[in-house]
Scaffold this active site. Structure first.
Site, PDB file in Angstrom:
ATOM      1  N   CYS A  35       0.822  -1.207   0.000  1.00 29.34           N
ATOM      2  CA  CYS A  35       0.000   0.000   0.000  1.00 29.34           C
ATOM      3  C   CYS A  35       0.853   1.253   0.000  1.00 29.34           C
ATOM      4  O   CYS A  35       2.072   1.190   0.061  1.00 29.34           O
ATOM      5  CB  CYS A  35      -0.922   0.010   1.211  1.00 29.34           C
ATOM      6  SG  CYS A  35      -0.011   0.171   2.748  1.00 29.34           S
ATOM      7  N   CYS A  44       3.164   1.658   2.938  1.00 28.80           N
ATOM      8  CA  CYS A  44       4.393   0.862   2.832  1.00 28.80           C
ATOM      9  C   CYS A  44       5.415   1.608   1.987  1.00 28.80           C
ATOM     10  O   CYS A  44       6.586   1.667   2.329  1.00 28.80           O
ATOM     11  CB  CYS A  44       4.111  -0.481   2.173  1.00 28.80           C
ATOM     12  SG  CYS A  44       2.791  -1.404   2.911  1.00 28.80           S
ATOM     13  N   ASP A  85      10.704 -36.374  -9.662  1.00 32.29           N
ATOM     14  CA  ASP A  85      11.930 -36.568  -8.916  1.00 32.29           C
ATOM     15  C   ASP A  85      11.509 -36.688  -7.451  1.00 32.29           C
ATOM     16  O   ASP A  85      10.411 -36.282  -7.088  1.00 32.29           O
ATOM     17  CB  ASP A  85      12.831 -35.347  -9.144  1.00 32.29           C
ATOM     18  CG  ASP A  85      14.010 -35.342  -8.211  1.00 32.29           C
ATOM     19  OD1 ASP A  85      14.673 -36.380  -8.115  1.00 32.29           O
ATOM     20  OD2 ASP A  85      14.249 -34.310  -7.578  1.00 32.29           O
ATOM     21  N   ASP A  98      13.796 -30.867  -9.519  1.00 33.29           N
ATOM     22  CA  ASP A  98      14.389 -29.628  -9.029  1.00 33.29           C
ATOM     23  C   ASP A  98      15.910 -29.636  -9.030  1.00 33.29           C
ATOM     24  O   ASP A  98      16.525 -28.587  -8.951  1.00 33.29           O
ATOM     25  CB  ASP A  98      13.922 -29.355  -7.602  1.00 33.29           C
ATOM     26  CG  ASP A  98      14.651 -30.230  -6.607  1.00 33.29           C
ATOM     27  OD1 ASP A  98      14.799 -31.433  -6.876  1.00 33.29           O
ATOM     28  OD2 ASP A  98      15.102 -29.702  -5.586  1.00 33.29           O
ATOM     29  N   ASP A 158      18.563 -33.468 -12.377  1.00 32.43           N
ATOM     30  CA  ASP A 158      17.340 -33.600 -13.184  1.00 32.43           C
ATOM     31  C   ASP A 158      17.387 -32.780 -14.454  1.00 32.43           C
ATOM     32  O   ASP A 158      16.526 -32.929 -15.308  1.00 32.43           O
ATOM     33  CB  ASP A 158      16.123 -33.125 -12.386  1.00 32.43           C
ATOM     34  CG  ASP A 158      15.911 -33.935 -11.142  1.00 32.43           C
ATOM     35  OD1 ASP A 158      16.015 -35.161 -11.236  1.00 32.43           O
ATOM     36  OD2 ASP A 158      15.668 -33.341 -10.086  1.00 32.43           O
TER      37      ASP A 158
END
Lengths: 727, 52
Positions: free
Chosen positions: A43, A46, A446, A626, A630
């Site tokens: 906002c 901020c 994986d 990841d 791989d």
């Protein structure tokens, strides 16, 4: 920094810019030195809080927040470090991460997007003006008035098309040069033929001029291009932000003093300090210190490996417990991390080149249109012997069949679908990723870091006596080793208070020890406390004289993993688990998730080879992984997904990045992809229907510029609306 | 119908003004942070005098 200077100083290559007042673009600070990612700002309050806090820091020259990108760009004195600013923002209550400003440079000014927008604006301006003039012609202007309107239209249309249509001219030329046809060839032919015949007609004070049609065509097609470009630019900038979060720095030891340097400046033979929690920047050999190494991103092994002087390490491994000093043996592109790239290149060459739906439509469409228009030209010329009317009709056929709607059909759908998936936390990096995702029938996962979080979880707390557990918690609290943290977490959840252990010290590479009621207590590796290592990942607690107690660990499942796997199986896809981890660990996980087909202790080559073999059998494979091990498999697969926590190399190799930790969007993404592809085909069909209605009119010589304008606009709007149904 | 000899140049001129204004906004980075700019206007920090 190259942030702002990527744009040429005087961008007067375009007519639009010549007309601009000479005021230079607002200078973006040229020496932006620091970039911070601020994920929590939202906002006005901020923005001002962050800017005020940063500007108050001595050494900061200026700070500006970009709320759209949730980023702060800071111009500061050369010796300023982001580490000094992050605590300042933390004190204000904002989470901040350093971004590598170099990796962000490309997003800084999106030159291509800006250029497209400029062309779109010029085409829009010109087509509106010409359309107004055309409306008066259609509503009955005659003779000298009509000629004047046509000449004014020509004066607007010719320069506007020369500028706005440049991307099409370039792309058509590059296709023709290699003797191929793409979608842009009929587009360019239609535009050029329409302009030529209209000019000719105007010069002979004829009735029909197609200046408005040529311009609207360019406008709609540019709109499609711009949508397409923006979708990809958003994905690219988010992907870049992920890589920019890993700032490549290392601590080099020079004359016994640590200096922070960029990884690119390291040389073979340098001594490098790697703190616990840090990642190895280069390949090398340990010369000092003892610790444990997490190799899971490279090999898929979850159990940390003991490391001592003499052990060789590879770039990408994570140091867990003690500080290490390593001597670099390979840096930069010679590291094993980069050599994995060779494997990826091999896999890439094996990947069958996917033809996108748009390209295959163009392949059918372009020759058809050309033949149709050439035939109507020849037919009318033979029938009437009038070159002018024959050329006029040929131009009308080309314009009416022109792929306005086809040009919008794909980008409109991918924009809508990518936007929807982005809100679910998926980033579509590749332009044809959705189409390929819609085709898959096999999913390969994986294990470590993908289906599991790569962080251990204590499994046998219930079987351990309360007082023993509390001693372990007392010892584990002092360590940041993943197993220790798992014990602390499990104990907190079970409400076990740590015992009062004194003189707690961490013995890097072995475990922690301390004193309790005069007895030495140790918590760590099996060999260190005198126990036998079993098949499980385990740590042992020994109290002087008593038998050691085993604490067993399991790799924690990623949230949504079970849902993702079960819904993929339910939708009839074959699910396979492939991991470099030990057989026991892989089998246990496969049974837990109900995956029948699994492969353990697979080397990176094995994974890629298995996928290539399945592809050869005609299966369409989605790879989710990841790790560095791989990357080859991710490249070999038909389409690939990697989580945001993956190594940079794996993210680069994959088509889609999962931004959150949750895996469950994968199954939904497959559905959205299927819907999107269906929508694209529908759009092609809609465009064809319009053509089927309008083309006979054009061939019969009944088409007027008004009919062309109507057919073009309605089909483009229908196609865009159909695409929006996906959102 | 003489009036169109004024009207057409005027309408083209107005259109061109709009186009140039748009080109200017693009070139001066006014679309870089649409969300932030929309909020910044609510800021009362520099209401009295412009930011130095």
């Amino acid at each position: 920094m190259a942030t702002a200077t990527a744009r040429p100083p005087s961008a007067a290559a375009c007519p639009g810019c010549v007309a601009t007042p000479t005021e230079p673009a607002r200078p973006i600070p040229e020496d932006v030195q620091l970039a911070l990612s601020l994920p929590t700002i939202h906002c006005q309050a901020c923005i001002s809080k962050v800017e005020r806090a940063l500007n108050a820091v001595p050494g900061v020259q200026s700070a500006r927040v970009n709320l759209t990108l949730k980023r702060a760009m800071i111009q500061a004195e050369p010796e300023m470090r982001a580490d000094a600013l992050i605590p300042v923002l933390k004190a204000e209550g904002f989470e901040a991460h350093e971004l590598d400003a170099g990796a962000l440079s490309v997003t800084g000014s999106d030159k291509a997007g800006r250029e497209l927008l400029m062309r779109l604006a010029v085409a829009g301006f010109a087509s509106m003006n010409v359309m107004l003039l055309s409306v008066s012609v259609w509503s009955g202007a005659t003779d000298a008035t009509r000629d004047m309107f046509h000449w004014i239209s020509a004066a607007i249309a010719l320069p506007a098309i020369a500028f706005a249509g440049k991307p099409f001219f370039e792309s058509a030329w590059s296709a023709l040069r290699v003797r191929r046809l793409n979608m842009d060839v009929p587009i360019v032919l239609a535009i050029v033929l329409a302009l030529v015949t209209s000019l000719w007609e105007t010069a002979l004070s004829g009735e029909h001029a197609y200046f408005d049609a040529a311009l609207t065509l360019v406008f709609f097609l540019l709109a499609g291009r711009y949508l397409d470009h923006r979708t990809r630019a958003i994905a690219r900038s988010a992907a870049q932000e992920l890589s920019a979060l890993e700032v490549p720095r290392a601590l080099r030891i020079e004359d016994g003093v640590e200096h922070e340097v960029a990884v690119a400046d390291l040389r073979v033979g340098d001594l490098i300090r790697v703190r616990p929690g840090g990642r190895m920047p280069v390949d090398g050999e340990i010369v000092e210190g003892q610790s444990e190494l997490d190799r899971s991103l490279l090999t898929g092994e979850t159990v940390p490996v003991y490391a001592e002087p003499g052990t060789s390490v590879s770039a990408g491994e994570v140091n867990l417990t003690g500080p290490l000093t390593i001597r670099a043996s390979a840096v930069g592109s010679d590291t094993s991390l980069h050599q994995m790239a060779d494997l990826v290149a091999v896999a890439e060459s094996g990947r069958s080149r996917y033809t996108s739906l748009a390209d295959s439509a163009a392949k059918l469409y372009a020759p058809g249109v050309h033949i149709l228009s050439a035939l109507s030209f020849v037919g009318w010329y033979l029938y009437s012997g009038d070159l002018r009317s024959a050329l006029n009709i040929a131009a009308a056929v080309l314009i009416i069949t022109c792929p306005c709607a086809l040009g919008l059909a794909v980008p409109a759908v991918t924009t809508a679908a990518s936007g929807r998936l982005f809100r679910k936390g998926m980033l579509i990096k590749h332009s044809t990723a959705l189409e390929r995702l819609a085709e898959i029938d096999t999913v390969v996962f994986d294990k470590t870091g993908t289906l599991t979080q790569g962080t251990p979880e204590l499994t046998n707390l219930d079987g351990i006596p309360h007082e023993i557990a509390s001693i372990a918690v007392g010892l584990a609290g002092a360590s940041s080793h993943p197993l220790s943290r798992a014990v602390t977490q499990a104990a907190e959840a079970a409400g076990i208070k740590p015992a009062e252990v004194s003189d707690v010290t961490e013995v890097p590479g072995f475990g922690t020890q301390g004193m309790l009621n005069g007895q030495t207590v140790r918590f760590g590796r099996a060999a260190w406390v005198g126990a036998e290592q079993g098949v499980h990942t385990a740590a042992w607690l020994s109290v002087d004289g008593a038998d050691p107690v085993e604490f067993q660990f399991n790799d924690a499942l990623r949230p949504g993993a079970e849902e993702a796997v079960s819904s993929l199986i339910a939708s009839g896809k074959q699910v396979i688990l492939m991991s470099g981890d030990t057989t026991g660990a892989v089998q246990a996980l496969a049974e837990r998730l109900g995956i029948a087909d699994w492969l353990a202790e697979a080397l990176p080559q094995d994974k890629a080879a298995r996928i290539a073999e399945m592809t050869e059998k005609g299966q369409r494979v989605l790879m989710v992984g990841d790790g560095l091990n791989d990357t080859a498999a991710l490249t070999a697969a038909h389409v690939s997904i990697s989580p945001a926590t993956a190594l940079d190399a794996a993210r680069v190799a994959s088509d889609i990045v999962l931004l959150g930790t949750d895996l469950s969007p994968i199954a939904e993404a497959c559905d959205v992809a299927k819907k999107a592809t269906r929508r694209i085909r529908e759009n092609f069909r809609i465009a064809t229907v319009y053509n089927v209605i309008a083309v006979p009119l054009a061939v019969a010589g009944l088409a007027t510029p008004l009919i062309a304008a109507l057919a073009m606009s309605t089909s483009s709007i229908t196609v865009s609306l159909n695409a929006l149904r996906l959102r | 119908m003489e009036v169109i000899s004024f009207l057409i140049p005027i309408s083209l001129f107005l259109g061109a003004v709009g186009l140039i204004a748009f080109v200017y906004t693009v070139r001066s980075n006014q679309y870089d942070d649409p969300e932030g700019d929309a909020r910044r206007i609510l800021n009362d920090e520099w209401d009295d005098k412009p930011k130095p």
